[in-house]
Design a protein around this motif. Structure first.
Motif, PDB file in Angstrom:
ATOM      1  N   ILE A   1       0.847  -1.192   0.000  1.00 17.27           N
ATOM      2  CA  ILE A   1       0.000   0.000   0.000  1.00 17.27           C
ATOM      3  C   ILE A   1       0.882   1.242   0.000  1.00 17.27           C
ATOM      4  CG2 ILE A   1      -1.740   1.293   1.268  1.00 17.27           C
ATOM      5  CD1 ILE A   1      -2.720  -1.355   2.418  1.00 17.27           C
ATOM      6  N   ILE A   2       0.661   2.111  -0.982  1.00 18.78           N
ATOM      7  CA  ILE A   2       1.386   3.391  -1.027  1.00 18.78           C
ATOM      8  C   ILE A   2       0.371   4.500  -0.739  1.00 18.78           C
ATOM      9  CG2 ILE A   2       2.714   4.953  -2.482  1.00 18.78           C
ATOM     10  CD1 ILE A   2       3.752   2.582  -3.998  1.00 18.78           C
TER      11      ILE A   2
ATOM     12  N   VAL B   1       0.902   7.614  -7.127  1.00 24.08           N
ATOM     13  CA  VAL B   1       1.981   6.845  -7.786  1.00 24.08           C
ATOM     14  C   VAL B   1       2.623   7.730  -8.838  1.00 24.08           C
ATOM     15  CG1 VAL B   1       2.532   4.796  -9.133  1.00 24.08           C
ATOM     16  CG2 VAL B   1       0.731   4.696  -7.396  1.00 24.08           C
ATOM     17  N   ARG B   2       3.973   7.816  -8.740  1.00 29.62           N
ATOM     18  CA  ARG B   2       4.713   8.628  -9.707  1.00 29.62           C
ATOM     19  C   ARG B   2       5.064   7.757 -10.930  1.00 29.62           C
ATOM     20  NH1 ARG B   2       6.988   9.982  -4.665  1.00 29.62           N
ATOM     21  NH2 ARG B   2       8.663   8.471  -5.041  1.00 29.62           N
TER      22      ARG B   2
ATOM     23  N   GLU C   1      -5.168   7.805  -8.606  1.00 26.69           N
ATOM     24  CA  GLU C   1      -4.242   8.779  -8.044  1.00 26.69           C
ATOM     25  C   GLU C   1      -2.853   8.530  -8.618  1.00 26.69           C
ATOM     26  OE1 GLU C   1      -4.364   8.998  -3.833  1.00 26.69           O
ATOM     27  OE2 GLU C   1      -6.529   9.290  -3.724  1.00 26.69           O
ATOM     28  N   VAL C   2      -2.580   9.161  -9.715  1.00 24.78           N
ATOM     29  CA  VAL C   2      -1.318   8.961 -10.423  1.00 24.78           C
ATOM     30  C   VAL C   2      -0.746  10.318 -10.779  1.00 24.78           C
ATOM     31  CG1 VAL C   2      -0.237   8.076 -12.521  1.00 24.78           C
ATOM     32  CG2 VAL C   2      -1.985   6.719 -11.349  1.00 24.78           C
ATOM     33  N   ASP C   3       0.574  10.455 -10.524  1.00 29.41           N
ATOM     34  CA  ASP C   3       1.308  11.663 -10.925  1.00 29.41           C
ATOM     35  C   ASP C   3       2.101  11.288 -12.171  1.00 29.41           C
ATOM     36  OD1 ASP C   3       2.641  13.996 -11.214  1.00 29.41           O
ATOM     37  OD2 ASP C   3       3.792  13.830  -9.341  1.00 29.41           O
TER      38      ASP C   3
ATOM     39  N   VAL D   1       0.069  -0.370 -12.919  1.00 31.99           N
ATOM     40  CA  VAL D   1       0.584   0.889 -12.362  1.00 31.99           C
ATOM     41  C   VAL D   1       0.381   0.954 -10.863  1.00 31.99           C
ATOM     42  CG1 VAL D   1       0.208   3.389 -12.323  1.00 31.99           C
ATOM     43  CG2 VAL D   1       0.374   2.187 -14.511  1.00 31.99           C
ATOM     44  N   LEU D   2      -0.737   0.428 -10.369  1.00 37.27           N
ATOM     45  CA  LEU D   2      -1.056   0.548  -8.949  1.00 37.27           C
ATOM     46  C   LEU D   2      -0.418  -0.532  -8.099  1.00 37.27           C
ATOM     47  CD1 LEU D   2      -4.822   1.575  -9.180  1.00 37.27           C
ATOM     48  CD2 LEU D   2      -2.844   3.053  -8.808  1.00 37.27           C
TER      49      LEU D   2
END
Length: 758
Positions: free
Chosen positions: A624-625, A629-630, A652-654, A745-746
């Motif tokens: 879990i982050i 996410v970059r 939630e992605v940068d 990605v996640l």
């Protein structure tokens, strides 16, 4: 012994004795030669030749006996005609009987029996002939010595016939000499056993004088000579005729042939030999050596392989020729080729056969050029397909990706319907593209099957589940039945197996309007003693006839054009499925009738495998982050960048986007990213090079490994392998599912962090 020598030396005129020996030996050799040649191929007997041999043998024995008798030094000898003829008849009968036994029976026992019959007749002739002589006195016999003469002569003849070789030239002469020796021993020893005591002699009956007998013997001897001459002349003519036939056959050979003697000197050659060696034909002469022949060719520059290394080439050629048998291909000036074969004979000679293979070489060259051209065309085709795959997948990714992003927005019913059409059309294009690439890889032999354990029951259910909803929507009953005996782990290529099953199930659902579709898995019949799996896909659809069945597995084939228009499809799926089944060592077949549904049967080998041990997963909390996410994305195509941005906008992605590998490398060195999405084909620096540079930078700086996902339209197996070799962690082929990209990605950053913590 003294008595025998005295009889020969003093009681016989040596001139008559020598004549008897010469006539007898000559006649016996000729007769034995004729009798030996009376047996032809396959054991057939030439009766005329055998009869002539018997006649000549009888005349030889008769002549030798009475010529020797003429040399017996007794005055006033006359010969009784009746007894003399009886003695002659006796020897002819015995020789004929011996010849019959010798020609019809094989083995030393029968040869000895033949010799015994012959000498018995000769002994009877001898004593009958002596009894027919009217001498000036009474004959007194020394019986032991006479018996020694008969027994000794018979023993010599029998031993010579039994132990001497067969019908060869030397064997015939030795056997004739042994027979003549037996006759002479019998005659002279028996004559030594005879003593003449003076007594009144009564002359009576029909008799002839010794002068008349000499004339008769002279005529008989001339007859023997004439017969021998005729036999020799006939044999010579036969050999000449046979040689002429052989010469004609040799000249008619399609290949050039030359014969060299034991000293490697040219003896003869046919016309074809001169034709295939036109540069040498005017110089060929009997008696010239093979080395002289090739020296002529070297001086005229005939041998392309010998240029600049003449001496070494000659040494190699002579060494090859010294073998018992050799074959070589020789390049001749003028782009001509000869196949030269040398075979050594039993006498040490060499038979050389030359075959002109120029045309074969030209054909082989043309075939090689055609093969190279075909391989080049096939390589160009494969490259073209790979390029087209990339070029088609890129815009297709935009269509499907935008549609997947759009479906999560607020749409009215008509917009949702239109979006559904876009998605289904995109999926159809994706399937068609995959089929074309699979077909190209199968044709080029570049498609390889994996061999790894998988859960068969799970794979079958996943393949069927893709079309279960479609079947329900059409009102069809949909069954999946798996025999418990095969619901287990097996070894094989699960991806290709699911590809075949989904293709068959998809067709069954597509061509069935009412009724059911059933997928059954059960043990199949043993194939060469090995267990198999039988997959059966049955439906109650439109079916097809026998003519359609015969071409159904051909490429681009369906039942008819109307089906293509009504149901769609390229006709590639079944062709690829059958080829995949054959690559697995199995078979794909079908049964159907128009309007009665269809049944497709897939049979593949069953290779049981053990279930792999469960992997040890990191603690879920470590994955879990608690921050965005970059993500760093490198792609030169703006549509692809936009699609990814739209999909990742749902989480939630940068996201940082760059246009090539060099920019990605600089961004990675300057920033800190959780995931890198890398295209493979980009200007300035491609994705593989950029990935390798990233891994080198991480190793040099001691940084943790950042997950790299190849997000590319290069979807072939070699592309996946190249990405793994460069250091990529995942390979996601375009067009991809939005959910799959989001999951990668996640989850990848958390999995990487968990592995580091472990």
């Amino acid at each position: 012994m003294d008595r025998i020598l005295y009889c020969i030396a003093f009681q016989h005129d040596w001139r008559w004795t020598a004549t008897a020996v010469v006539v007898g030996l000559f006649g016996m050799c000729t007769a034995t030669h004729l009798i030996a040649r009376a047996v032809g191929p396959q054991g057939r007997i030439n009766r005329g030749r055998a009869a002539l041999g018997v006649l000549l043998s009888g005349l030889a024995v008769f002549s030798a006996h009475f010529i020797a008798m003429q040399g017996y030094q007794v005055d006033g000898v006359r010969y009784d005609i009746g007894l003399t003829l009886a003695s002659v008849a006796m020897v002819f009968v015995s020789i004929a009987a011996a010849t019959m036994v010798g020609l019809t029976r094989e083995g030393p026992v029968f040869r000895g029996l033949a010799a015994a019959l012959c000498l018995s007749g000769v002994a009877a002739m001898h004593f009958l002939g002596v009894a027919g002589m009217q001498l000036p006195g009474q004959i007194i016999w020394d019986l032991p010595l006479a018996g020694l003469g008969v027994g000794g002569g018979a023993a010599i003849a029998i031993l010579g016939t039994v132990f001497l070789p067969g019908r060869g030239r030397h064997g015939v002469i030795a056997a004739a000499a042994a027979a003549a020796a037996g006759v002479f021993i019998l005659h002279f020893v028996s004559m030594a056993a005879m003593t003449i005591e003076p007594a009144p002699v009564s002359n009576g009956g029909w008799t002839v004088s010794s002068h008349v007998m000499s004339l008769v013997l002279a005529l008989v001897s001339l007859g023997i000579l004439a017969t021998a001459g005729v036999a020799a002349w006939t044999g010579w003519r036969t050999r000449i005729g046979a040689l002429a036939h052989i010469r004609e056959a040799v000249d008619a050979m399609p290949d050039g042939m030359a014969f060299f003697d034991a000293d490697d000197r040219l003896v003869l050659w046919n016309s074809r030999y001169a034709e295939v060696n036109p540069e040498l034909s005017s110089n060929l002469q009997p008696g010239m050596t093979f080395r002289e022949i090739i020296q002529i060719g070297l001086s005229e520059g005939l041998y392309a392989d010998a240029k600049g290394r003449e001496e070494a080439w000659v040494a190699e050629r002579m060494a090859t020729r010294a073998a018992l048998a050799s074959t070589m291909e020789q390049h001749i000036a003028g782009d001509r080729w000869l196949r030269v074969s040398d075979r050594r004979t039993a006498a040490g000679g060499i038979v050389t056969v030359c075959t002109d293979i120029t045309e074969l070489k030209h054909h082989a060259r043309a075939l090689a050029e055609a093969r190279d051209a075909a391989e080049a065309a096939n390589s160009a085709k494969s490259q073209f397909l790979a390029n087209m795959s990339h070029e088609i997948r890129t815009p297709l990714n935009g269509v499907i990706g935008v549609a997947q992003a759009l479906i999560n927005t607020d749409l009215n019913p008509m917009q949702k319907e239109m979006l559904g059409l876009i998605q289904s059309s995109g999926q159809t294009l994706q399937v068609l593209l995959s089929d074309i690439l699979d077909l190209a890889r199968v044709e080029s032999g570049r498609l390889e099957l994996a061999e790894e354990p998988f859960d068969l029951g799970r794979a079958v259910r996943e393949a069927a589940r893709l079309y279960e909803a479609s079947a329900r929507d059409k009102g069809l009953q949909f069954f999946v039945e798996i025999d418990p005996a095969v619901d287990r782990w097996i070894a094989g290529d699960v991806v290709r197996l699911k590809q075949i099953l989904t293709n068959l199930v998809s067709n069954a659902v597509k061509f069935t309007s009412e009724g059911f579709v059933c997928l059954t898995v059960a043990p199949g019949p043993d194939l060469e003693g090995r267990p198999t799996l039988r997959f059966s896909i049955e439906d109650t659809g439109i079916g097809f006839d026998a003519d359609t069945r015969s071409r159904l597995f051909s490429r681009f084939e369906q039942a008819d054009g109307a089906i293509t228009r009504k149901f769609g499809g390229s006709g590639l799926g079944l062709a690829i499925s059958r080829q995949l089944a054959e690559m697995m060592g199995g078979d794909l077949d079908c049964e159907s009738e128009p309007g009665g549904g269809s049944a497709f049967m897939l049979t593949i080998p069953l290779r049981p495998a053990a279930a792999p041990s469960a992997p040890v997963h990191a603690d879920a909390s470590a994955a879990i982050i608690d921050r965005p996410v970059r993500v760093l994305m490198a792609d030169d195509h703006p549509v692809n960048r936009k699609v990814v941005e739209m999909i990742l906008a749902q989480a939630e992605v940068d996201l940082t986007s760059v246009e090539d590998g060099a920019q990605a490398l600089e961004a990675m060195r300057a920033g800190d990213y959780d995931v890198i999405l890398m295209d493979m084909q980009m200007p300035v620096m491609d994705g593989l090079t950029a990935t390798r540079e990233i891994r080198l930078h991480e190793a040099a700086m001691g940084q943790p490994r950042t997950p790299v996902v190849m997000l590319t339209a290069n979807a072939l197996a070699e592309h996946i392998a190249a990405a793994e070799a460069a250091g990529a962690d995942r390979h996601l082929a375009k067009p991809f599912e939005a959910a799959e990209l989001l999951e990668l990605v996640l989850t990848l950053p958390g999995a990487a962090a968990a592995s580091i913590a472990a």
